[in-house]
Design a protein around this motif. Structure first.
Motif, PDB file in Angstrom:
ATOM      1  N   TYR A 276       0.873  -1.178   0.000  1.00  0.00           N
ATOM      2  CA  TYR A 276       0.000   0.000   0.000  1.00  0.00           C
ATOM      3  C   TYR A 276       0.911   1.229   0.000  1.00  0.00           C
ATOM      4  O   TYR A 276       1.751   1.406   0.877  1.00  0.00           O
ATOM      5  CB  TYR A 276      -0.916   0.008   1.238  1.00  0.00           C
ATOM      6  CG  TYR A 276      -1.959   1.104   1.177  1.00  0.00           C
ATOM      7  CD1 TYR A 276      -3.025   1.007   0.281  1.00  0.00           C
ATOM      8  CD2 TYR A 276      -1.875   2.227   1.992  1.00  0.00           C
ATOM      9  CE1 TYR A 276      -3.981   2.014   0.211  1.00  0.00           C
ATOM     10  CE2 TYR A 276      -2.829   3.230   1.929  1.00  0.00           C
ATOM     11  CZ  TYR A 276      -3.883   3.122   1.022  1.00  0.00           C
ATOM     12  OH  TYR A 276      -4.827   4.120   0.954  1.00  0.00           O
TER      13      TYR A 276
ATOM     14  N   LEU B  95     -14.110   3.787  -2.927  1.00  0.00           N
ATOM     15  CA  LEU B  95     -12.829   4.493  -2.875  1.00  0.00           C
ATOM     16  C   LEU B  95     -11.952   4.099  -4.059  1.00  0.00           C
ATOM     17  O   LEU B  95     -11.220   4.908  -4.614  1.00  0.00           O
ATOM     18  CB  LEU B  95     -12.082   4.156  -1.584  1.00  0.00           C
ATOM     19  CG  LEU B  95     -12.415   4.952  -0.343  1.00  0.00           C
ATOM     20  CD1 LEU B  95     -11.375   4.658   0.742  1.00  0.00           C
ATOM     21  CD2 LEU B  95     -12.410   6.445  -0.625  1.00  0.00           C
ATOM     22  N   ARG B  96     -12.042   2.818  -4.408  1.00  0.00           N
ATOM     23  CA  ARG B  96     -11.236   2.355  -5.534  1.00  0.00           C
ATOM     24  C   ARG B  96     -11.735   2.956  -6.850  1.00  0.00           C
ATOM     25  O   ARG B  96     -10.951   3.326  -7.716  1.00  0.00           O
ATOM     26  CB  ARG B  96     -11.283   0.812  -5.596  1.00  0.00           C
ATOM     27  CG  ARG B  96     -10.479   0.228  -6.737  1.00  0.00           C
ATOM     28  CD  ARG B  96     -10.210  -1.237  -6.496  1.00  0.00           C
ATOM     29  NE  ARG B  96     -11.434  -2.024  -6.389  1.00  0.00           N
ATOM     30  CZ  ARG B  96     -12.107  -2.497  -7.442  1.00  0.00           C
ATOM     31  NH1 ARG B  96     -11.674  -2.263  -8.656  1.00  0.00           N
ATOM     32  NH2 ARG B  96     -13.198  -3.210  -7.269  1.00  0.00           N
ATOM     33  N   ARG B 119      -8.190   7.051   2.637  1.00  0.00           N
ATOM     34  CA  ARG B 119      -7.032   6.572   1.879  1.00  0.00           C
ATOM     35  C   ARG B 119      -5.752   6.733   2.688  1.00  0.00           C
ATOM     36  O   ARG B 119      -4.811   5.964   2.539  1.00  0.00           O
ATOM     37  CB  ARG B 119      -6.864   7.386   0.591  1.00  0.00           C
ATOM     38  CG  ARG B 119      -7.885   7.068  -0.456  1.00  0.00           C
ATOM     39  CD  ARG B 119      -7.608   7.850  -1.724  1.00  0.00           C
ATOM     40  NE  ARG B 119      -8.763   7.771  -2.607  1.00  0.00           N
ATOM     41  CZ  ARG B 119      -8.991   6.732  -3.415  1.00  0.00           C
ATOM     42  NH1 ARG B 119      -8.155   5.723  -3.465  1.00  0.00           N
ATOM     43  NH2 ARG B 119     -10.067   6.707  -4.172  1.00  0.00           N
TER      44      ARG B 119
END
Lengths: 340, 578
Positions: A276, B95-96, B119
């Motif tokens: 991430y 969100l993606r 995020r």
């Protein structure tokens, strides 16, 4: 019968003229080529902590950005590369070398150490950085909108999202597991990241263990320390040194069967569990655009520091299966890329 | 030289007048056309920019409503007290899918925060914080869709908070933070014309979106937003575009359109150079056409002026030549108009002048030996056949001065000439009076013919009267001369009879004369006449017998005649000098 042309009557004259023409042509070639080498093409000083092989994908993105601003290496710009090949200690020396050379702009990609080394070299030229850290916090720039001085660049937010990696690992592992954070003590962002991670651990109710690694040969001991922890996981802080050794980390993670998360997609792509962090393609590309705009005459003070908008979660289902775990459906659906 | 100068002046006047006649209407037409073209182009530009601004506003609107639409899916189902894993999955998926959304907060029907995904920051699940006082929630509940003012994340990235409430209280609400930097993808794709751009300002006039992201990242700064706000304010609420200087000082044409919902303004602007390019092109075209037309008008005017003045020049030249006496000169103008007519008139006039001159010359020639009246008569008769040689009865009169040779030898030539001049003047007048024909002078004598070439009535009587008048006049003169001491006399001899009369001489020097014995006789009579004497032959005396006082002088021997010839005299009373 021999034919005598009127021209062959003066062979010396012709020869002399040819010599003269050759001399002229030679002079012209010499002037243009040397001029081209000396001044006609602008020069980018490219300071990099790693080797060209490890940096290939980033460099490609940088070139794309440069192309967006209208520059193509070899055609209308030349790039003077300085590779530290993983020896971060060499960075100040290389930065000083670039400062002494007559480059038009210094590009310092691949993390805070590079940017700091370039800035410390005291070059009068503009520096364009690309890093994961917070340039304000690191003292590289005054503010995001008004960088101040001769430096600006792109931040990929990877450092800021270290707690998110802890959160993701926490979510991935069954409760009660031991999670260790791996930090590079030589990194300028290590302390701030650890501070954030500790605070996040508190929020999440995790007891945090800190492991240090600043050299490649220390990696194995880090993973080895997790042996015996039945459900332990490793969270790597954002650090270029770790990022560029994703393959090694992935190999070790699989070897020691330890779930791990890093900042870069290179890790799950190399067989690691997940990553991430900021999209390095985007950040390097924008650094390329900025370098181009500086070459076009824009002032660094007019170019605010850009933050990379895209943060990507990449997960490797195969690795999870190999480790004997499973991603929750919400993580799978929220992942930007899933490797099966 | 003067003629040339005047000619040039007329040419210039014609040239100027004709040029003006063509060029002025052209210029007026050009100016009017340019003006209307300018207005049309402006109207088109206005329309174009208006459409561009509206379409850009629609795209920004789509961007925002794309997000609100997706957010709307999160407020469909009513909340329960149980944790809802599915909503978390949906939120993470959103969100993606919507990269502009930085964080999402789901609030249940009681105003409690049930889920927060971010995020960057840590997620919060079932925190159950009371958010009922959140203005976003209040706004969403009031208007269903609520937009916050713009805030700048770390003083750089523009953020917008969007809150959406479901169609009923039970489904709760969603509050999302949107990073407006992502509008860049939309705004940078909008092209106004070739180089024009669009940008977005919020209600207070801060820059939200611009193709140059570095400006947006400094939108919070007054210095950055001010020039853009100036553009927006210059357009104002009125319809139509405005022309103004942008941040770089370049002239731009700009039009604005509102984005409904967040109450933003989209401004579409185009560099003036590009926006007015069609206007400039049209003006340039008009100017070029004008220039070409003017040059054409110049050529036309030159050609016409030349065409008009050339006949005048020919006329002028012809007139001068005719005036100089070249009556055979003809002006050749074939313009088929008044000029040709005028030239023809000139030519006719020249011909008539030529004829008149010939006439004059002939008269002058005739007058040398004919009395003016006779000369006119002959001239009027139209031909000179009367002067042709023929045989006719004539009276020949001779006269001369007595003792003149001796006199002339004794005085100065000037005096001789003066005396002769007076003498001939008087004789000439008498000859003219009696319409006699002067044949010749020789010294102090002269010969006159009566009844030729023009016959007269009673030639004998007229000749005698002529002789009497001569004597009377000359005697008066002689009296005068005598007083000056000149001793001369004057005698006249006349004879009548047939003689051959006609012109003799050569081309330029023709005389009329009579040939025959009558001429000799008259000459002899004159020679034998003493001062104050008029001698006639018998034939003539018979002609005037009874009409004039004749005196038979008997037979006289005349030189050249074998026998004595009867001679008569006529007495006269001389004029008394007064």
């Amino acid at each position: 019968m021999r034919y005598t042309s009127p021209r062959s009557a003066t062979p010396h004259g012709r020869g002399r003229r040819r010599d003269f023409l050759l001399l002229m042509a030679g002079a012209a070639t010499w002037t243009t080529s040397s001029y081209a080498q000396i001044r006609s093409l602008p020069v980018i000083g490219y300071l990099c902590a790693e080797s060209p092989e490890l940096f290939a994908s980033r460099l490609k993105a940088f070139h794309e950005g440069l192309g967006e601003a209208g520059f193509v290496e070899g055609r209308n710009v030349t790039i003077d590369y300085q590779w530290a090949n993983g020896q971060y200690a060499r960075l100040p020396g290389l930065a000083a070398e670039l400062a002494s050379r007559n480059v038009d702009v210094v590009v310092a990609p691949g993390g805070a150490p590079v940017a700091l080394a370039a800035k410390a070299a005291g070059t009068a030229k503009t520096i364009v950085f690309e890093m994961g850290g917070d340039p304000v916090q690191l003292g590289v720039v005054d503010s995001l909108s008004r960088p101040g001085g001769n430096i600006t660049g792109v931040s990929s937010l990877s450092v800021d999202v270290s707690p998110k990696r802890l959160e993701l690992m926490h979510e991935f592992l069954p409760t009660g597991s031991k999670i260790a954070v791996v930090a590079n003590p030589t990194s300028p962002t290590a302390n701030s990241q650890l501070k954030k991670l500790r605070s996040a651990a508190e929020t999440l109710g995790i007891h945090l263990q800190i492991l240090n690694a600043s050299k490649e040969d220390e990696f194995e001991s880090v993973f080895a320390s997790m042996i015996g922890e039945p459900a332990g996981g490793l969270v790597f802080t954002s650090d270029p040194y770790f990022a560029f050794r994703s393959r090694r980390l992935a190999d070790l993670a699989m070897k020691f069967r330890v779930p791990a998360i890093t900042q870069t997609r290179d890790f799950p792509l190399a067989g690691g569990l997940m990553s991430y962090g900021g999209d390095f393609m985007q950040s390097h590309r924008r650094a390329g655009v900025y370098a181009g705009r500086i070459l076009l005459g824009e002032k660094p003070s007019d170019l605010p520091v850009q933050l990379v908008t895209k943060l990507e979660l990449v997960i490797n289902l195969k690795a999870a299966k190999f480790l004997g775990y499973e991603f929750s459906p919400s993580v799978v659906s929220g992942a930007d890329e899933v490797i099966e | 030289m003067i003629a040339q100068y005047r000619f040039r002046g007329l040419f210039q006047k014609y040239l100027l007048a004709l040029f003006m006649a063509v060029a002025i209407p052209l210029a007026i037409n050009g100016v009017i056309e340019a003006w209307f073209g300018y207005r049309d182009q402006r109207a088109r530009l206005d329309q174009l920019l208006g459409v561009q601004a509206t379409s850009a506003a629609a795209e920004i609107h789509d961007f925002i409503y794309g997000i609100t639409n997706q957010l709307g899916w999160l407020v469909q189902l009513p909340w329960t007290d149980e944790p809802d894993e599915r909503r978390r999955t949906d939120a993470l998926r959103l969100l993606r899918q919507a990269p502009a959304i930085v964080s999402l907060t789901l609030i249940d029907n009681k105003g409690l925060e049930r889920l927060h995904v971010s995020r960057i920051g840590l997620n919060r699940i079932e925190s159950r914080t009371d958010r009922s006082n959140d203005p976003a929630l209040a706004g969403a509940r009031a208007t269903q869709v609520w937009f916050s003012d713009i805030s700048y994340n770390r003083g750089s990235e523009p953020y917008l908070t969007v809150a959406i409430a479901g169609n009923r209280l039970a489904v709760g609400a969603v509050i999302a933070e949107v990073n407006l930097k992502l509008i860049w993808d939309v705004i940078s794709a909008i092209k106004v014309g070739k180089t024009g751009i669009a940008f977005v300002l919020d209600r207070p006039g801060r820059l939200i979106a611009h193709p140059d992201l570095s400006l947006v990242l400094r939108g919070a700064e007054e210095a950055t937003s001010k020039p853009f706000r100036a553009v927006r304010d210059a357009i104002g609420p009125s319809a139509g575009f405005a022309t103004i200087r942008d941040a770089h000082g370049h002239g731009v044409a700009a039009s604005a359109a509102p984005v409904q919902g967040p109450d933003w303004t989209v401004v579409a602007e185009q560099p003036l150079a590009e926006a007015y390019a069609p206007i400039y092109a049209a003006l340039w075209r008009t100017a070029m056409l004008l220039a070409i037309s003017t040059i054409f008008a110049g050529f036309l005017a030159y050609a016409l002026a030349h065409r008009m003045t050339e006949p005048i020049r020919l006329l002028e030249e012809g007139t001068e030549r005719i005036g100089a006496g070249s009556f055979d000169h003809r002006i050749s103008i074939q313009t088929g108009d008044e000029f040709e007519r005028l030239a023809n008139s000139f030519n006719r006039m020249a011909a008539e002048l030529g004829l008149a001159q010939q006439h004059q010359e002939r008269i002058a020639r005739l007058k040398r030996f004919l009395a003016p009246q006779v000369a006119d008569l002959v001239e009027r008769a139209g031909d000179e056949s009367v002067l042709d040689g023929r045989r006719t009865n004539v009276v020949v009169v001779f006269c001369d001065l007595r003792g003149f040779t001796a006199f002339s030898a004794g005085v100065a030539p000037e005096e001789v000439m003066s005396v002769l001049s007076e003498y001939y003047e008087i004789l000439g007048r008498v000859i003219a009076q009696f319409e006699a024909t002067l044949i010749s002078f020789s010294g102090d004598g002269l010969m006159v013919l009566v009844n030729a070439p023009v016959p007269v009535q009673e030639p004998a009587l007229r000749a005698v009267d002529l002789a009497i008048e001569m004597q009377k006049r000359v005697q008066a003169l002689i009296a005068d001369w005598r007083s000056r001491g000149y001793h001369v006399g004057f005698g006249v001899g006349l004879a009548s009879g047939p003689a051959t009369v006609g012109r003799i001489g050569y081309e330029d020097r023709l005389d009329y004369t009579a040939i025959g014995s009558v001429v000799n006789l008259a000459a002899r009579l004159c020679a034998s006449a003493a001062d104050r004497e008029i001698l006639l032959d018998a034939e003539l005396a018979a002609g005037v017998d009874g009409k004039r006082p004749l005196e038979d002088l008997g037979g006289r021997r005349i030189k050249g005649f074998d026998e004595a010839i009867p001679v008569f005299g006529i007495s006269f009373i001389p004029h008394q000098r007064c």
